[in-house]
Design a protein around this motif. Sequence first.
Motif, PDB file in Angstrom:
ATOM      1  N   ARG A  71      42.512  33.750  55.103  1.00 26.77           N
ATOM      2  CA  ARG A  71      42.078  34.533  53.938  1.00 26.77           C
ATOM      3  C   ARG A  71      41.100  33.695  53.115  1.00 26.77           C
ATOM      4  NH1 ARG A  71      47.555  35.017  54.626  1.00 26.77           N
ATOM      5  NH2 ARG A  71      48.425  37.130  54.851  1.00 26.77           N
ATOM      6  N   ASP A  72      40.025  34.315  52.660  1.00 27.05           N
ATOM      7  CA  ASP A  72      39.069  33.586  51.825  1.00 27.05           C
ATOM      8  C   ASP A  72      39.137  34.015  50.358  1.00 27.05           C
ATOM      9  OD1 ASP A  72      37.967  36.078  52.148  1.00 27.05           O
ATOM     10  OD2 ASP A  72      35.964  35.380  52.699  1.00 27.05           O
ATOM     11  N   TYR A  73      40.058  34.906  50.027  1.00 24.69           N
ATOM     12  CA  TYR A  73      40.337  35.289  48.643  1.00 24.69           C
ATOM     13  C   TYR A  73      41.828  35.127  48.385  1.00 24.69           C
ATOM     14  CZ  TYR A  73      35.803  37.410  47.465  1.00 24.69           C
ATOM     15  OH  TYR A  73      34.481  37.614  47.180  1.00 24.69           O
ATOM     16  N   GLU A  74      42.166  34.796  47.167  1.00 20.43           N
ATOM     17  CA  GLU A  74      43.569  34.744  46.773  1.00 20.43           C
ATOM     18  C   GLU A  74      44.003  36.058  46.138  1.00 20.43           C
ATOM     19  OE1 GLU A  74      46.578  31.703  44.345  1.00 20.43           O
ATOM     20  OE2 GLU A  74      44.415  31.342  44.385  1.00 20.43           O
ATOM     21  N   SER A  75      43.094  36.681  45.399  1.00 19.97           N
ATOM     22  CA  SER A  75      43.396  37.921  44.701  1.00 19.97           C
ATOM     23  C   SER A  75      43.087  39.127  45.581  1.00 19.97           C
ATOM     24  CB  SER A  75      42.566  38.007  43.406  1.00 19.97           C
ATOM     25  OG  SER A  75      42.532  39.319  42.903  1.00 19.97           O
ATOM     26  N   VAL A  76      44.080  40.007  45.750  1.00 24.09           N
ATOM     27  CA  VAL A  76      43.867  41.251  46.503  1.00 24.09           C
ATOM     28  C   VAL A  76      42.810  42.106  45.822  1.00 24.09           C
ATOM     29  CG1 VAL A  76      44.959  43.428  47.200  1.00 24.09           C
ATOM     30  CG2 VAL A  76      46.187  41.261  47.467  1.00 24.09           C
ATOM     31  N   GLU A  77      42.890  42.178  44.495  1.00 23.54           N
ATOM     32  CA  GLU A  77      41.935  43.017  43.765  1.00 23.54           C
ATOM     33  C   GLU A  77      40.508  42.501  43.909  1.00 23.54           C
ATOM     34  OE1 GLU A  77      45.717  44.477  42.393  1.00 23.54           O
ATOM     35  OE2 GLU A  77      44.988  42.427  42.580  1.00 23.54           O
ATOM     36  N   GLU A  78      40.312  41.193  43.778  1.00 25.04           N
ATOM     37  CA  GLU A  78      38.967  40.646  43.924  1.00 25.04           C
ATOM     38  C   GLU A  78      38.407  40.919  45.318  1.00 25.04           C
ATOM     39  OE1 GLU A  78      39.039  36.491  42.961  1.00 25.04           O
ATOM     40  OE2 GLU A  78      38.534  36.861  40.858  1.00 25.04           O
ATOM     41  N   ALA A  79      39.246  40.788  46.323  1.00 29.27           N
ATOM     42  CA  ALA A  79      38.797  41.006  47.694  1.00 29.27           C
ATOM     43  C   ALA A  79      38.451  42.472  47.933  1.00 29.27           C
ATOM     44  CB  ALA A  79      39.871  40.553  48.678  1.00 29.27           C
ATOM     45  N   THR A  80      39.180  43.390  47.313  1.00 30.73           N
ATOM     46  CA  THR A  80      38.895  44.811  47.478  1.00 30.73           C
ATOM     47  C   THR A  80      37.587  45.185  46.803  1.00 30.73           C
ATOM     48  OG1 THR A  80      41.294  45.156  47.375  1.00 30.73           O
ATOM     49  CG2 THR A  80      39.900  47.115  47.350  1.00 30.73           C
ATOM     50  N   VAL A  81      37.352  44.621  45.627  1.00 31.72           N
ATOM     51  CA  VAL A  81      36.059  44.837  44.966  1.00 31.72           C
ATOM     52  C   VAL A  81      34.928  44.317  45.847  1.00 31.72           C
ATOM     53  CG1 VAL A  81      34.641  44.194  42.980  1.00 31.72           C
ATOM     54  CG2 VAL A  81      37.029  44.850  42.644  1.00 31.72           C
ATOM     55  N   LYS A  82      35.142  43.173  46.463  1.00 29.87           N
ATOM     56  CA  LYS A  82      34.139  42.608  47.370  1.00 29.87           C
ATOM     57  C   LYS A  82      33.872  43.542  48.549  1.00 29.87           C
ATOM     58  CE  LYS A  82      31.589  39.539  49.615  1.00 29.87           C
ATOM     59  NZ  LYS A  82      30.137  39.480  49.350  1.00 29.87           N
ATOM     60  N   LEU A  83      34.937  44.112  49.123  1.00 31.67           N
ATOM     61  CA  LEU A  83      34.794  45.052  50.230  1.00 31.67           C
ATOM     62  C   LEU A  83      33.943  46.248  49.831  1.00 31.67           C
ATOM     63  CD1 LEU A  83      35.488  46.369  52.966  1.00 31.67           C
ATOM     64  CD2 LEU A  83      37.636  47.162  51.935  1.00 31.67           C
ATOM     65  N   LEU A  84      34.245  46.847  48.692  1.00 33.44           N
ATOM     66  CA  LEU A  84      33.492  48.018  48.249  1.00 33.44           C
ATOM     67  C   LEU A  84      32.060  47.659  47.886  1.00 33.44           C
ATOM     68  CD1 LEU A  84      36.255  49.849  46.198  1.00 33.44           C
ATOM     69  CD2 LEU A  84      35.385  50.406  48.469  1.00 33.44           C
TER      70      LEU A  84
END
Length: 621
Positions: free
Chosen positions: A386-399
């Motif tokens: 995993r390259d993110y710790e925060s699920v929310e930050e990673a989801t924003v990155k995906l979108l």
Amino acid sequence: MKTLSIITFIFLSQITVSQTFKVGQFNLSIEGEDKNFNRTVNVRTIAPGVEELEISLSAQQKAIPSPITIKFKQASIDIQSYLGPYGADALNEPTSLYHYPISRMIPVSFNAKPAFTSAMMDQPSMTLINNNNTNRLTLAVSELVYPTTLQIGENEENGVGFDIKIGLFSYPTKAMESYKVKIRFDSRDINYNLAQQDLLEWWKTENQLNFASIPEKAHNPFYCTWYALKTDGLNAENIEQQAQLAKEIGCETIIVDDGWQKAYDAKSGYCAYNGDWEIDTTRFKDFKKHVEKVQDLGLKYMLWTAPSMIGEKSKIYETLKDKMLYKADWASAWVVDPRFPEVRKHLTERLVSLMKENNIDGFKIDFMDLINSRFAPKNLPMGNGRDYESVEEATVKLLSDIYLACKIINPNVLIEYRQFFTSPILQQYANMFRAIDCPNNILENRTRTLDARNLNKQVIHADPLAWNENETPEVAALQLLQTFLSVPQISTDLTKMSASHLKMLQFLLLQWNEFNEVLTRGQAYNYGPEANYTWSEVSLDHKTAIVAYQPSVITPINMNKDLLIVNATHKNSLVFDCSKDFGTHNVSIYDCMGKLIRKEKIKFKGLVKINMPTAGIIRTN
């Protein structure tokens, strides 16, 4: 707004169990001990009636902040209801994605529950109002990515009032050395619509948001296949047939919903094949040619996708099965963990390939609110790829990845999200936001679209409109008219509609199109939120539109020369109380199918009663 005063408090980490502060009229306490962080608190008066509380954390080395709770009491003075998050209960595990009632009534304190908000779930704010549409307190947190909880309850002890709590860091975030958050208190005695619109500007400034560009087509009427065809009826021939009729009644974009993807099999379980996103060649022998055929009619073409879920029967499942957050028990699918770069890469590339290979114009992106720290396991490990710790930050990155990659292919790409993933942070990556599924539900569709409007810079769309084919044209018309301040999405089977229904749609969509700009972009005042809205007024330049949803006395602020009045009630009249003289208007009154009832001159001054049919409209000459 100019800052009037600043008071700064600095507390060392060893003594941060609980502190009290005076913020405007409120006595606040901040609770929570954290041995890793020093806490600095600033109190600012921004303007009369507007205060900010700023909390800053700093640490010698990275650590995950401990929970912080901000508590205060709001005196119960001329407050009758409130607008807040839709009720995602932060205390319990979710039972249904959609089981979130519309918030209006304030619960008693002992039964109050914290509402969960995050990047993928609603917005961290609440607005307390009286029954005259006046703001009493608009409270908001600047944090739009990490989870925040809000709770309000009525307490009859120690003077009647409301107990309000704000929770920070109650759910996993990430290790950090510093953090800053602001809480805004707006107690101005102004129309609540203006208070909420100011709040959206504050969020934009505080988070340096750059909202997604809005293509003109996002503002024009849509047709959606979902309620009309569902999945079983979805194929090239049926879509093309609906598209032809949709164009004739005034639609300019078609959304092809779930069922287009390869190996769809309802018996295998919903979303069982999600993740591959391949065209079903049985339903579509030549998909690219089919898309061209629809586009040649003059319609834009969008596809439904749900990037949050990977089905257990998909080909990609074996590759990504160890990169999931949890099982979606109601579907034969798993919710992805976007903290893995492989997950984000696969999902982005699949959507980009669909757009490139088939020349489609955009995506309806569904179920992203499944990805957040409330639904996911409480202990979320970092590392192992995993390259993110925060699920929310990673989801924003995906979108962000999906939007920017699609925009490179098509600068006018159409991207639709829906409630509850409507946060201002996400308004950077979508240009349309739709009410959550509420088929044939006039009250809910009206309420959810109007609730969303003040806190969204992008285009608000109604949930697709559907009704019984044997409904009268007048009552069927209410589905459209009650959501007139949002972009309509027609989703009834047009091949089964009577000639009167098609005539009604064609006439009313023509009226909507002529007032498109004012209806979707004008200054709106939505009245009676405590009653799920009674009427709306919206103005822009020389145009004004007034829409009555329930029998009530309409008290307009503006009545411009070019005027549209909509009777979306079951009554055969409307009553106006004009506090100023709006002059005499030459008007034409029509029924919902465009039949001229009469022409007359109406002086809009004082009390005015206008006889007009249910679902009828008035236009000035």
